[in-house]
Scaffold this active site. Sequence first.
Site, PDB file in Angstrom:
ATOM      1  N   ASP A   1      10.027  -3.892   1.027  1.00 12.76           N
ATOM      2  CA  ASP A   1       9.823  -3.381   2.376  1.00 12.76           C
ATOM      3  C   ASP A   1       9.702  -4.495   3.410  1.00 12.76           C
ATOM      4  O   ASP A   1       9.602  -5.676   3.060  1.00 12.76           O
ATOM      5  CB  ASP A   1       8.572  -2.482   2.421  1.00 12.76           C
ATOM      6  CG  ASP A   1       7.376  -3.085   1.679  1.00 12.76           C
ATOM      7  OD1 ASP A   1       7.377  -4.302   1.447  1.00 12.76           O
ATOM      8  OD2 ASP A   1       6.452  -2.341   1.347  1.00 12.76           O
TER       9      ASP A   1
ATOM     10  N   ASN B   1      -4.444   4.053  -1.111  1.00 16.92           N
ATOM     11  CA  ASN B   1      -4.131   5.487  -1.109  1.00 16.92           C
ATOM     12  C   ASN B   1      -3.017   5.828  -2.104  1.00 16.92           C
ATOM     13  O   ASN B   1      -2.467   6.907  -2.069  1.00 16.92           O
ATOM     14  CB  ASN B   1      -3.721   5.930   0.302  1.00 16.92           C
ATOM     15  CG  ASN B   1      -2.495   5.180   0.805  1.00 16.92           C
ATOM     16  OD1 ASN B   1      -1.893   4.394   0.072  1.00 16.92           O
ATOM     17  ND2 ASN B   1      -2.118   5.420   2.050  1.00 16.92           N
TER      18      ASN B   1
ATOM     19  N   HIS C   1      -0.085   4.293  -2.392  1.00 20.82           N
ATOM     20  CA  HIS C   1       1.304   4.082  -1.957  1.00 20.82           C
ATOM     21  C   HIS C   1       1.959   2.956  -2.758  1.00 20.82           C
ATOM     22  O   HIS C   1       1.291   2.056  -3.259  1.00 20.82           O
ATOM     23  CB  HIS C   1       1.408   3.862  -0.447  1.00 20.82           C
ATOM     24  CG  HIS C   1       1.006   2.520   0.062  1.00 20.82           C
ATOM     25  ND1 HIS C   1       0.406   2.347   1.293  1.00 20.82           N
ATOM     26  CD2 HIS C   1       1.128   1.273  -0.450  1.00 20.82           C
ATOM     27  CE1 HIS C   1       0.188   1.059   1.489  1.00 20.82           C
ATOM     28  NE2 HIS C   1       0.610   0.386   0.455  1.00 20.82           N
TER      29      HIS C   1
ATOM     30  N   GLU D   1       4.109   6.287   1.697  1.00 20.80           N
ATOM     31  CA  GLU D   1       2.768   6.803   1.912  1.00 20.80           C
ATOM     32  C   GLU D   1       2.612   8.211   1.322  1.00 20.80           C
ATOM     33  O   GLU D   1       3.610   8.882   1.034  1.00 20.80           O
ATOM     34  CB  GLU D   1       2.495   6.867   3.425  1.00 20.80           C
ATOM     35  CG  GLU D   1       2.576   5.528   4.131  1.00 20.80           C
ATOM     36  CD  GLU D   1       1.351   4.634   3.889  1.00 20.80           C
ATOM     37  OE1 GLU D   1       0.671   4.795   2.854  1.00 20.80           O
ATOM     38  OE2 GLU D   1       1.075   3.779   4.744  1.00 20.80           O
TER      39      GLU D   1
HETATM   40  C1  GLP Z   1       1.307  -3.213   1.600  1.00 15.70           C
HETATM   41  C2  GLP Z   1       2.663  -3.417   0.936  1.00 15.70           C
HETATM   42  C3  GLP Z   1       2.646  -2.926  -0.499  1.00 15.70           C
HETATM   43  C4  GLP Z   1       1.456  -3.525  -1.203  1.00 15.70           C
HETATM   44  C5  GLP Z   1       0.193  -3.019  -0.566  1.00 15.70           C
HETATM   45  C6  GLP Z   1      -1.070  -3.553  -1.217  1.00 15.70           C
HETATM   46  O1  GLP Z   1       1.144  -1.956   2.129  1.00 15.70           O
HETATM   47  N1  GLP Z   1       3.727  -2.782   1.608  1.00 15.70           N
HETATM   48  O2  GLP Z   1       3.866  -3.277  -1.125  1.00 15.70           O
HETATM   49  O3  GLP Z   1       1.491  -3.163  -2.554  1.00 15.70           O
HETATM   50  O4  GLP Z   1       0.191  -3.426   0.791  1.00 15.70           O
HETATM   51  O5  GLP Z   1      -1.366  -4.810  -0.707  1.00 15.70           O
HETATM   52  P1  GLP Z   1      -2.429  -5.789  -1.288  1.00 15.70           P
HETATM   53  O6  GLP Z   1      -1.818  -6.373  -2.508  1.00 15.70           O
HETATM   54  O7  GLP Z   1      -2.635  -6.819  -0.217  1.00 15.70           O
HETATM   55  O8  GLP Z   1      -3.643  -4.995  -1.580  1.00 15.70           O
END
Ligand code: GLP
Length: 254
Positions: free
Chosen positions: A67, A136, A138, A143
Site C-alpha cells: 500500500d 482492528n 486490517h 479496513e
Molecule cells: C499500517 C499499514 C499496514 C500495517 C499496519 C500496522 O496501517 N498499512 O500494512 O500492517 O499499519 O502497523 P505497525 O506495524 O506499525 O503496527
Amino acid sequence: MRIIIAKDYKEMGKKAANIIASQMILKPESVIGFATGETPLGMYKELVDLYKAGSLDTSKITTFNLDEYYRLSHDNPQSYAYYMHENLFKHIHIELSRTHLPYGMCEDIEEECTHYEEKIKNAGGIDLQVLGIGRNGHIGFNEPDVKFEARTHMVELDQDTIEANARFFPSMEDVPKQAISMGIKTIMGARKILLMASGAEKARAIYDAIYGKITPELPASILQLHPDVTMVLEKEAASLLTIVQGKQTREFAV
Ligand code: GLP
C-alpha cells in the site's frame, strides 16, 4: 496455518527474515510482497545483515508493496516508498525498476490500481507476501467491512488507523485519510503469506484472525482460507493464543 512464536521483537524479525531469505535462496527471482509499519522494521534490518554477510542474493527479486498513502509523493519521508528505500532498497543490490509501490500522486486512481494489478500479474504473481496487522485486524489498508472480492483500490482509512498512524506525523491534520492498497483478493492470490505481529495491542486481532469467524469485519480472518500462511508472532501478540492452547507452545499449527 503455521504459528511461530518468538520470545521478543528481535527474534520475531530474525525468524521472519530467515523465512524470506529461504524463499530467495530457493527461488532467486522470487516476487516478494512487502509491508511497512513498525512491525517489519527489525526484519528488514536482519535481511540487510544477511545481505551484507554475503548470505543473500537479492539482485533478481521483484517487489510489490501492499500500500501507499494517497497524495504523498515518493520522496516524502512519511511515504511508504521512502520507508522502503531507507530500510531496505538502499542497503541491498536490487534493480529499482523491479520495486513497485502504488503511486499516491497518480492522476487517475482507477488507472493506477488496474496498472498495479497488471504489473503483479505480468511478474508472474506474488510468491511470498509479507503482512503486518492493524489493531482492528486490517491487512494492507483493508479496513473492517472490506469487500473480500476487492483488488488494488482506493481506501478511506478508519479513525483507529488514522490515530495509530498519527505517531509518524507532526500533527493529526497531517495524517493521510486515504490510501491505495492491494485488495484482499490480491493478497489472497499470493502463493505464500507471512504475517508478523508484535505487542499486546495486536493480541485480540491475532486471536480473532485465527479462531474467529471469517468476516469482513476482521479482514485478517480471511487468511484462514489461504492454503499457506505462516504467522511469526512476538509473544505478547500471541498471548491470547497460548492461553487457548493451555501451555506455552512455541510452534503449532491450527
Ligand atoms: C499500517 C499499514 C499496514 C500495517 C499496519 C500496522 O496501517 N498499512 O500494512 O500492517 O499499519 O502497523 P505497525 O506495524 O506499525 O503496527
